[in-house]
Enzyme design. Structure first.
Site, mmCIF file in Angstrom:
data_model
loop_
_atom_site.group_PDB
_atom_site.id
_atom_site.type_symbol
_atom_site.label_atom_id
_atom_site.label_comp_id
_atom_site.label_asym_id
_atom_site.label_seq_id
_atom_site.Cartn_x
_atom_site.Cartn_y
_atom_site.Cartn_z
ATOM 1 N N TYR A 15 11.070 8.758 1.916
ATOM 2 C CA TYR A 15 11.068 7.833 0.785
ATOM 3 C C TYR A 15 11.775 8.375 -0.461
ATOM 4 C CZ TYR A 15 7.563 5.923 3.928
ATOM 5 O OH TYR A 15 6.921 5.430 5.043
ATOM 6 N N SER A 47 12.905 3.236 3.649
ATOM 7 C CA SER A 47 13.355 4.003 4.811
ATOM 8 C C SER A 47 14.013 3.073 5.826
ATOM 9 C CB SER A 47 12.171 4.732 5.452
ATOM 10 O OG SER A 47 11.241 3.778 5.971
ATOM 11 N N GLU A 54 12.898 -9.003 1.828
ATOM 12 C CA GLU A 54 12.040 -7.896 2.271
ATOM 13 C C GLU A 54 12.826 -6.593 2.102
ATOM 14 O OE1 GLU A 54 11.542 -8.154 6.498
ATOM 15 O OE2 GLU A 54 9.966 -6.638 6.569
ATOM 16 N N PRO A 102 0.794 -1.225 0.000
ATOM 17 C CA PRO A 102 0.000 0.000 0.000
ATOM 18 C C PRO A 102 0.828 1.277 0.000
ATOM 19 C CG PRO A 102 -0.328 -1.287 2.019
ATOM 20 C CD PRO A 102 0.438 -2.138 1.079
ATOM 21 N N ASN A 103 0.357 2.192 -0.813
ATOM 22 C CA ASN A 103 0.859 3.572 -0.909
ATOM 23 C C ASN A 103 2.193 3.711 -1.626
ATOM 24 O OD1 ASN A 103 -1.327 4.902 0.461
ATOM 25 N ND2 ASN A 103 -0.608 3.883 2.306
ATOM 26 N N ALA A 120 2.917 -0.910 4.859
ATOM 27 C CA ALA A 120 2.448 -0.996 6.249
ATOM 28 C C ALA A 120 2.025 -2.422 6.639
ATOM 29 C CB ALA A 120 1.294 -0.019 6.460
ATOM 30 N N ARG A 128 4.908 12.458 -2.189
ATOM 31 C CA ARG A 128 4.915 13.097 -0.865
ATOM 32 C C ARG A 128 5.965 12.408 0.008
ATOM 33 N NH1 ARG A 128 -0.087 12.317 1.888
ATOM 34 N NH2 ARG A 128 0.977 13.468 3.488
ATOM 35 N N ARG A 139 7.023 0.322 13.637
ATOM 36 C CA ARG A 139 7.644 -0.029 12.354
ATOM 37 C C ARG A 139 8.813 -0.993 12.539
ATOM 38 N NH1 ARG A 139 5.261 3.466 8.543
ATOM 39 N NH2 ARG A 139 4.701 5.435 9.523
ATOM 40 N N ARG A 144 12.736 4.401 13.084
ATOM 41 C CA ARG A 144 11.477 5.162 13.073
ATOM 42 C C ARG A 144 10.602 4.729 14.262
ATOM 43 N NH1 ARG A 144 9.088 5.201 7.163
ATOM 44 N NH2 ARG A 144 7.790 6.827 8.122
ATOM 45 N N ASP A 166 2.157 -16.067 6.177
ATOM 46 C CA ASP A 166 1.716 -17.433 5.847
ATOM 47 C C ASP A 166 1.908 -17.735 4.362
ATOM 48 O OD1 ASP A 166 1.039 -17.944 8.449
ATOM 49 O OD2 ASP A 166 -1.122 -17.670 8.165
ATOM 50 N N HIS A 187 3.976 -4.668 9.178
ATOM 51 C CA HIS A 187 3.868 -4.600 10.628
ATOM 52 C C HIS A 187 2.596 -5.245 11.169
ATOM 53 C CE1 HIS A 187 6.966 -1.795 9.528
ATOM 54 N NE2 HIS A 187 6.089 -0.955 8.977
ATOM 55 N N HIS A 222 12.768 -2.318 2.577
ATOM 56 C CA HIS A 222 12.166 -1.058 3.053
ATOM 57 C C HIS A 222 13.036 0.087 2.584
ATOM 58 C CE1 HIS A 222 9.267 -3.225 5.296
ATOM 59 N NE2 HIS A 222 10.231 -3.968 5.800
ATOM 60 N N ASN A 258 8.254 -5.317 -0.823
ATOM 61 C CA ASN A 258 8.104 -4.227 0.137
ATOM 62 C C ASN A 258 6.625 -4.215 0.492
ATOM 63 O OD1 ASN A 258 7.796 -1.946 1.629
ATOM 64 N ND2 ASN A 258 9.073 -0.646 0.323
HETATM 65 O O1 CA2 Z 1 10.305 2.162 4.213
HETATM 66 C C1 CA2 Z 1 9.490 1.495 3.560
HETATM 67 O O2 CA2 Z 1 9.696 1.113 2.414
HETATM 68 C C2 CA2 Z 1 8.125 1.157 4.168
HETATM 69 O O3 CA2 Z 1 7.837 -0.189 3.844
HETATM 70 C C3 CA2 Z 1 7.130 2.094 3.512
HETATM 71 C C4 CA2 Z 1 5.723 1.997 4.097
HETATM 72 C C5 CA2 Z 1 5.740 2.073 5.602
HETATM 73 O O4 CA2 Z 1 4.446 1.846 6.115
HETATM 74 C C6 CA2 Z 1 6.711 1.079 6.210
HETATM 75 O O5 CA2 Z 1 6.714 1.246 7.606
HETATM 76 C C7 CA2 Z 1 8.111 1.285 5.674
HETATM 77 C C8 CA2 Z 1 4.822 3.114 3.579
HETATM 78 C C9 CA2 Z 1 4.883 3.384 2.136
HETATM 79 C C10 CA2 Z 1 4.187 4.697 1.905
HETATM 80 O O6 CA2 Z 1 4.814 5.291 0.812
HETATM 81 C C11 CA2 Z 1 4.544 6.605 0.595
HETATM 82 C C12 CA2 Z 1 5.289 7.197 -0.379
HETATM 83 C C13 CA2 Z 1 5.101 8.518 -0.659
HETATM 84 C C14 CA2 Z 1 4.147 9.260 0.015
HETATM 85 C C15 CA2 Z 1 3.396 8.644 0.985
HETATM 86 C C16 CA2 Z 1 3.587 7.310 1.280
#
Ligand code: CA2
Length: 151
Positions: free
Chosen positions: A22, A102, A98, A9-10, A77, A17, A111, A107, A87, A80, A100, A74
């Site tokens: 990121y 960031s 895996e 997701p996202n 969210a 943003r 996370r 953090r 599974d 977590h 990430h 990746n």
């Molecule tokens: O650091 C990572 O790659 C994460 O997997 C990214 C997830 C976050 O929930 C994990 O804790 C760490 C979130 C991805 C959201 O990506 C965005 C990118 C640009 C703007 C907003 C969100």
């Protein structure tokens, strides 16, 4: 060699943003980087992104049924929270890395928990989008060392 590269997701919002976490590479740029890297390495890359947990479960299973050599994931969210993704990775027994973007370990406390880590040969965190390319290289090295079905 065939590798599935799954984003949760996202991650389609990359570069739009939160550049402080990121970076400024867009999701499209990321796909181009991965494509180029995989092409140079002679690897078929199957890249998919979804905001829905079940899609990611389906694609982990698809990787198995399509005889993939490994998975880069990746989970966003879902990292977590998701026993379903853990599974699925355990069920297919494909080597998985895996990623990430960031540095999750620096953090928020929530996370720092990864449900998927236990089913992965490695976690790469905090290396920006370059982490995906490192993950591909790791899977190539892993396949060269161990052959198929090695997790
Ligand atoms: O650091 C990572 O790659 C994460 O997997 C990214 C997830 C976050 O929930 C994990 O804790 C760490 C979130 C991805 C959201 O990506 C965005 C990118 C640009 C703007 C907003 C969100």
């Amino acid at each position: 060699m065939k590798i599935y590269i799954l984003n949760g997701p996202n991650l389609n919002m990359l570069g739009v943003r939160e550049p402080e976490h990121y970076g400024s590479t867009t999701y499209r740029d990321l796909l181009d980087m991965i494509e180029r890297h995989c092409q140079e390495a002679g690897v078929e890359a199957i890249c998919k992104q979804s905001n829905h947990e079940g899609d990611l479960v389906d694609w982990i299973q698809e990787a198995y049924f399509e005889n993939a050599d490994g998975i880069v994931i990746n989970p966003g969210a879902y990292t977590h929270t998701s026993v379903a993704l853990l599974d699925a990775l355990k069920a297919v027994r494909l080597p998985a890395v895996e990623v990430h973007i960031s540095k999750v370990e620096e953090r928020e406390a929530f996370r720092q928990i990864s449900y998927l880590r236990a089913a992965c040969i490695k976690t790469i965190s905090g290396h920006g989008v370059g982490g995906y390319l490192e993950a591909v290289d790791l899977l190539i090295a892993h396949a060269n060392r161990n052959g198929k079905d090695s997790q």
